[in-house]
Design an enzyme around this catalytic site. Structure first.
Site, mmCIF file in Angstrom:
data_model
loop_
_atom_site.group_PDB
_atom_site.id
_atom_site.type_symbol
_atom_site.label_atom_id
_atom_site.label_comp_id
_atom_site.label_asym_id
_atom_site.label_seq_id
_atom_site.Cartn_x
_atom_site.Cartn_y
_atom_site.Cartn_z
ATOM 1 N N GLU A 153 -4.789 -2.845 -3.664
ATOM 2 C CA GLU A 153 -5.144 -2.257 -4.969
ATOM 3 C C GLU A 153 -6.502 -2.767 -5.480
ATOM 4 O OE1 GLU A 153 -3.472 0.167 -5.466
ATOM 5 O OE2 GLU A 153 -1.618 -0.315 -4.412
ATOM 6 N N GLY A 154 -7.375 -3.124 -4.572
ATOM 7 C CA GLY A 154 -8.707 -3.609 -4.926
ATOM 8 C C GLY A 154 -8.769 -5.118 -4.838
#
Length: 592
Positions: free
Chosen positions: A435-436
């Site tokens: 998610e980053g």
């Protein structure tokens, strides 16, 4: 082995006295929510986490998910637990009642989700990804798609996924090459390979709704040419029943360091005629739509840092109370005592406990800002935009570090899988990546949320002003005066770093981004320290009013520890931000 017990007392304190649960329940749309109702929900969630999810966590790690001929069999107990999870309504908690949800505030869901993540993080990933897919569909899809897919997804009968990453396109989404060909009847044929798809295939849900980023034939290059498609595992008939199998398959699942109970799939779309997909929203706007899902996921992944640290702490505390080893320094009693009495073991446990409490307080505070923003509060909207990368980046980095610290309490046996301590360390490691990555969160923080804000630095300056005012108030109480001193120093360090970034971003962006991760950690420590200071002040007030509750004494102790052991790092991080870039770039490329 220890058993997970939800820290309900601390959860309720943070919800009621920091996040302002009563205020959240009074917002439009939350009229049926009350403090008493939330207390009952937390009690029931705690029973489910302890009685259903925690007992199968070990099998999730040791047996894991298995893929054979495109069919995934989840770990023992997962399928039954998921069925019960949906039947008892846990999946539907935060969603719109129009589609069968319960419409509970984000801050309530945050507390409940912490229990799922602590007791069984691999299991919790399935409802988390489904929730993100629901958010993207609810915000951007046509009414027809909403009515057809959301009720079953909200119920949990159908799960959801996010399909971004490809072998050639990791964090650089502009490199995506998956294709979507229009058929002419409003549908599209999707083809391509996606990797790292969390719960991309499973035997728990009747259908899996994949959200897939792909390019139309005439799409412009780069991010501006990516569209978002809903691609179900089984096509859905007009009456809502399941039709034929779509042209997609799980090619394999990854063999990973941790979260073995979560099947991470390689998904192949369109190996034959093409996987039938439905466009969400407008063409070529898929990246923006997907970020609705990503932002939902980022806050929830930050919560994984809280949950895994809490579980690691409980396991280490259990061992420290059971294990008798060595003489206690300075103890003349001659009585054999557990290692909890060793000074450094106390330090290790206080590190994990105090920092976990700071992360929890930040996560719940952030969730309250989400609720206020949904009600139209512009200040809260700016605050949650600012804090989302901090919740994700700082909390997950903490989770990795603290699960390692908790393992240290076990000594050598912590390195042995049978003790269970290693699982939390392994499971935590992915959280700073998916998610980053932390760097992506940090770049977002110094770039979009600070330097390139409409009024550069406005949201951060508002936060600094509020923290400074609270530091003055905390200083007025003798029991919290030392905490206030450390908090004021931390705020000054953060202010210095903010001013330097704003002054140098345009002229020296590489220098700024070289210190972006230290800046993210600096922000997390100071904001966490601020919220712990507020907690300490409230605890002191209760004690002054005559309360004999040991919880308040413990809260004062953990807040004092955080202030004296964590807030001093703020000055070091500020120095790294403002003066560390030259050393970062000093080594020529050929000398690496």
């Amino acid at each position: 082995m220890s058993t997970y017990i939800a820290p309900l007392r601390d959860m309720q304190f943070v919800l009621n006295e920091i996040a302002g649960l009563d205020e959240i329940c009074a917002l439009p749309g939350n009229e049926e929510c009350s403090v008493d109702l939330v207390e009952s929900i937390l009690d029931e969630a705690a029973k489910f986490a302890t009685g259903v999810l925690d007992p199968i966590n070990r099998a999730g790690d040791t047996v894991g998910s298995v893929c054979k001929d495109g069919v995934v069999t989840t770990a023992p107990g997962f399928k039954d637990a998921y069925k019960l999870f949906c039947e008892t309504g846990w999946n539907a908690m935060p969603f719109d009642p129009e589609y069968g949800g319960q419409g509970l505030p984000a801050v309530v869901t945050m507390a409940v989700n912490e229990m799922w993540k602590s007791s069984n993080m691999a299991f919790a990933l399935c409802p988390m990804l489904t929730g993100g897919a629901i958010e993207a569909i609810a915000h951007h899809a046509s009414d027809e798609l909403k009515q057809k897919y959301l009720p079953k997804m909200v119920e949990g009968t159908w799960s959801g996924t996010m399909n971004l990453t490809e072998p050639n396109a990791g964090s650089d989404l502009a490199a995506i090459i998956s294709k979507a060909k229009p058929v002419g009847d409003g549908t599209f044929l999707v083809s391509g390979t996606k990797i790292f798809i969390t719960w991309g295939e499973n035997d728990c849900a009747e259908n899996i709704i994949h959200l897939v980023l792909a390019r139309l034939p005439d799409a412009p290059p780069g991010l501006k040419g990516i569209s978002l498609f809903l691609v179900p595992k089984f096509l859905v008939n007009d009456d809502g029943s399941l039709g034929k199998r779509n042209d997609l398959i799980c090619a394999s699942i990854e063999h990973k360091l941790g979260i073995h109970g979560s099947p991470t799939a390689v998904m192949s779309f369109g190996e034959n005629e093409g996987a039938v997909g439905y466009l969400i929203g407008e063409e070529n706007k898929g990246v923006g739509y997907m970020f609705t899902m990503m932002n939902h996921a980022r806050v929830n992944v930050g919560l994984e840092g809280v949950g895994i640290a809490e579980r690691a702490y409980q396991h280490a505390l259990w061992y420290a109370r059971e294990r008798v080893q060595g003489a206690i320094i300075g103890d003349k009693s001659g009585v054999k005592k557990p290692i909890l009495h060793h000074p450094d073991v106390r330090r290790l446990l206080m590190e994990v406990k105090s920092r976990t409490e700071a992360m929890r307080t930040l996560a719940y505070y952030a969730a309250a800002q989400i609720d206020k923003a949904h009600a139209g509060d512009a200040v809260a909207k700016a605050r949650i935009d600012l804090l989302t990368p901090v919740v994700k980046g700082w909390s997950t980095e903490q989770g990795v570090e603290l699960s390692s610290t908790a393992l240290q309490v076990f000594g050598g046996v912590g390195f042995v899988e049978e003790t269970g301590a290693a699982q939390y360390y392994r499971d935590s490691r992915i959280t700073t990546i998916y998610e980053g990555t932390t760097a992506i969160q940090a770049n977002d923080l110094v770039g979009r949320k600070l330097a390139r804000e409409k009024v550069p630095g406005a949201a951060m300056q508002a936060l600094l002003a509020e923290m400074s005012a609270d530091a003055v108030a905390v200083a007025g109480n003798a029991q919290t005066a030392n905490i206030a001193v450390n908090l004021k120093n931390g705020i000054e360090s953060l202010s210095t770093a903010v001013a330097w970034i704003l002054a140098n971003y345009e002229s020296a962006p590489q220098d700024v981004h070289a210190g972006s991760v230290p800046f993210l950690k600096l922000t997390g420590i100071v904001v966490g320290g601020w919220l712990m200071a507020k907690s300490a002040a409230l605890a002191a007030q209760h004690l002054a009013a005559g309360s004999s509750d040991d919880f308040y004494k413990a809260k004062l102790a953990t807040a004092e520890y955080f202030a004296t052991h964590q807030l001093p790092f703020a000055a070091a991080y500020a120095a790294e931000v403002t003066g560390g870039s030259a050393a970062t770039f000093a080594l020529p490329e050929n000398l690496f």
